[in-house]
Design a protein around this motif. Structure first.
Motif, PDB file in Angstrom:
ATOM      1  N   ALA A  76       0.835  -1.211   0.000  1.00  0.00           N
ATOM      2  CA  ALA A  76       0.000   0.000   0.000  1.00  0.00           C
ATOM      3  C   ALA A  76       0.863   1.253   0.000  1.00  0.00           C
ATOM      4  O   ALA A  76       0.612   2.200  -0.749  1.00  0.00           O
ATOM      5  N   ILE A  77       1.900   1.231   0.809  1.00  0.00           N
ATOM      6  CA  ILE A  77       2.787   2.405   0.871  1.00  0.00           C
ATOM      7  C   ILE A  77       3.461   2.635  -0.475  1.00  0.00           C
ATOM      8  O   ILE A  77       3.511   3.761  -0.992  1.00  0.00           O
ATOM      9  N   LYS A  78       3.965   1.570  -1.027  1.00  0.00           N
ATOM     10  CA  LYS A  78       4.666   1.709  -2.310  1.00  0.00           C
ATOM     11  C   LYS A  78       3.724   2.203  -3.403  1.00  0.00           C
ATOM     12  O   LYS A  78       4.108   3.041  -4.224  1.00  0.00           O
ATOM     13  N   ASP A  79       2.502   1.689  -3.360  1.00  0.00           N
ATOM     14  CA  ASP A  79       1.515   2.132  -4.359  1.00  0.00           C
ATOM     15  C   ASP A  79       1.267   3.615  -4.241  1.00  0.00           C
ATOM     16  O   ASP A  79       1.261   4.347  -5.238  1.00  0.00           O
ATOM     17  N   VAL A  80       1.058   4.054  -3.015  1.00  0.00           N
ATOM     18  CA  VAL A  80       0.808   5.484  -2.773  1.00  0.00           C
ATOM     19  C   VAL A  80       1.955   6.320  -3.331  1.00  0.00           C
ATOM     20  O   VAL A  80       1.754   7.295  -4.043  1.00  0.00           O
TER      21      VAL A  80
END
Lengths: 367, 165
Positions: free
Chosen positions: A302-306
């Motif tokens: 999720a962090i990387k996607d953001v």
């Protein structure tokens, strides 16, 4: 097998706890005979024990019975009627260049009135005089205890001649010392091992000690077994040895049951880990499920996607996303209950794995 | 290298057998006489109504300003000679302490002595207890026979039983 009458190691409190004893930080006023007889610590050389009080600084008052002078220091032998000890008193630098004490002009007769230079010289001379003693003078020394060549001596931090024309200082010293001993030095050092304050959270230091150990144990376990998610009862077994060993040490009866202690310790440990950001609860339901930040792949994705999406925008392309921005985005995407600490732990982890990089202290971009 | 510690003794104690020959002592008394040629001074102390004198050899502390009738504090070694001179104190330090509160000083010395006596008895009690405990433990282990181990608890019960008698 035989009853050990108390070996030196078993008697000594652990060095971590020495700071809790006020005697440790003070210049202890012991009789010289006690200073000479106290045991040196096996854990840290230079620290001595009087009846399980750790100490290394003392304050003595006694008659000078021996004097030796060198260029840099005086060595005075001090006798307080219970023992004699050598005190190394270093000479002050500022008196090296004093030269001959010159005759000072009498300020009252001088037309210039208060001459600051003369007064300053007088002050320095008076200070110097208070450090030069003869046999028979009364000396007060405050300093650290050292053992050199099998002899104990005191390396003075401060020393001065005590003016005691009617022996008032010595008499009051003699009257005070037994009181001091009875109230302070002969009272055993209360190591916080009797868990009377266990009712409040973090009430006693023994509990803190157990707590720090349990936090470490839990962290190690989560790392070793690569646990991504767990429930409290899954990890309860880790704390059993801690409580068992602590109750074996204590002699008093345990007012609380084993289960209660475990529960309490577990609760506190989990709360600490949550505050640190190492674990978090994704959804606040009845079911207490904890996610381990560093192992939660979903969170990382999720962090990387953001980051990936936002760095495409011009606004964030160069500088990267600020932590708070990431926080709000991930909260929307992944879990509302995410705290900043958790995010920071996750970001540090990702950075260590070279998945993301920080452009400034609080900004991140994806690689 | 360092001289031995000098414990406080009252003048009346110095003349008695309490103080050994060669012991280092410190005491306080009023200067009654001083003979500079022989380096001898006499200090006197009063206990209840009796006066007692202490002869002091002042070779090491001369020259000093003798004030007859003033209180002096002296530190030195006792020399007991068989002859008429009796007990002599060879002074290493001599200070005039005129104005000293003698009653308070006596109180302080008595208090300090009481403290050390308490300590001695506590230590003796503790060490005798320790001796008893270790000898009991040895008894116990030999009674059980060689090669057996015992837990602390069992040992404690045995000791408790022994001591409560």
């Amino acid at each position: 097998m035989a009853v050990n009458p108390g070996g030196a190691d078993a008697d000594e409190p652990p060095s971590m706890l020495w700071g809790l004893d006020p005697v440790f930080s003070a210049y202890s006023r012991l009789y010289i005979t006690d200073i000479l007889q106290m045991k040196e610590s096996t854990q840290v050389p230079g620290v001595y024990f009087y009846k399980n009080h750790p100490l290394f600084q003392v304050d003595v008052l006694g008659t000078v019975v021996y004097k030796r002078e060198r260029d840099d220091f005086y060595c005075y032998g001090v006798d307080d009627s219970t023992g004699v000890i050598n005190c190394l008193c270093w000479k002050d630098e500022k008196w090296k260049d004093q030269g001959e004490p010159s005759k000072y002009r009498d300020p009252s007769g001088s037309s210039r009135g208060f001459n600051i230079e003369d007064e300053l010289k007088r002050l320095k001379e008076a200070e110097r005089k208070s450090t030069v003693l003869e046999i028979g003078d009364l000396l007060r020394v405050r300093g650290t205890v050292k053992t050199s060549r099998d002899a104990r001596e005191i390396k003075a931090n401060s020393f001065y001649k005590v003016s005691d024309p009617v022996m008032a200082v010595q008499i009051s010293h003699m009257l005070e010392m037994p009181q001091l001993y009875r109230k302070c030095y002969d009272q055993p050092f209360q190591m916080p091992s009797d868990d009377l304050g266990g009712t409040e959270a973090g009430g006693s230091s023994h509990f803190h000690y157990l707590l720090s150990r349990s936090v470490l144990t839990l962290k190690e376990f989560l790392l070793e077994k690569e646990v991504a998610r767990f429930r409290p009862y899954d990890v309860e077994f880790l704390l059993h040895p801690l409580i068992q060993s602590s109750s074996a040490e204590q002699e008093s009866d345990q007012p609380r049951s084993f289960a209660t202690q475990i529960r309490k310790l577990l609760k506190e440990t989990l709360s600490i880990l949550q505050d640190e950001g190492q674990i978090f609860r994704k959804i606040r339901t009845q079911d207490e499920v904890y996610n381990v930040t560093e192992q939660d792949k979903d969170l990382h994705t999720a962090i990387k996607d953001v980051l990936r999406e936002d760095t495409k925008r011009e606004k964030y392309a160069e500088k990267g996303c600020h932590v708070l921005h990431i926080l709000s985005s991930v909260r929307q995407r992944y879990s509302q209950n995410l705290s900043r600490e958790v995010l920071e732990v996750a970001l540090t982890f990702l950075e260590c794995n070279s998945d993301i990089i920080s452009t400034t202290e609080a900004h991140y971009i994806v690689l | 290298m360092l001289p031995p510690p000098a414990a406080f003794q009252f003048p009346w104690e110095i003349n008695s057998d309490l103080v050994k020959d060669g012991a280092s002592v410190r005491t306080c008394g009023r200067l009654i006489s001083y003979v500079p040629e022989e380096s001898k001074a006499v200090l006197s102390g009063q206990q209840s109504s009796a006066q007692c004198h202490v002869s002091v050899q002042t070779t090491l502390v001369e020259p000093f300003q003798p004030i007859l009738g003033a209180q002096y504090f002296v530190l030195g070694e006792i020399e007991k000679t068989d002859g008429l001179s009796g007990v002599m104190l060879r002074a290493r330090a001599l200070t005039c302490v005129d104005g000293v509160d003698l009653t308070l000083m006596q109180q302080a010395i008595v208090e300090q002595r009481r403290f050390f006596k308490e300590r001695e008895t506590k230590d003796e009690y503790a060490s005798s207890l320790l001796r008893l405990a270790s000898s009991t433990a040895l008894e116990f282990s030999s009674a059980l026979g060689a090669g057996t181990t015992t837990t602390n608890m069992t040992m404690m019960y045995y000791l408790r039983g022994k001591f409560s008698k």
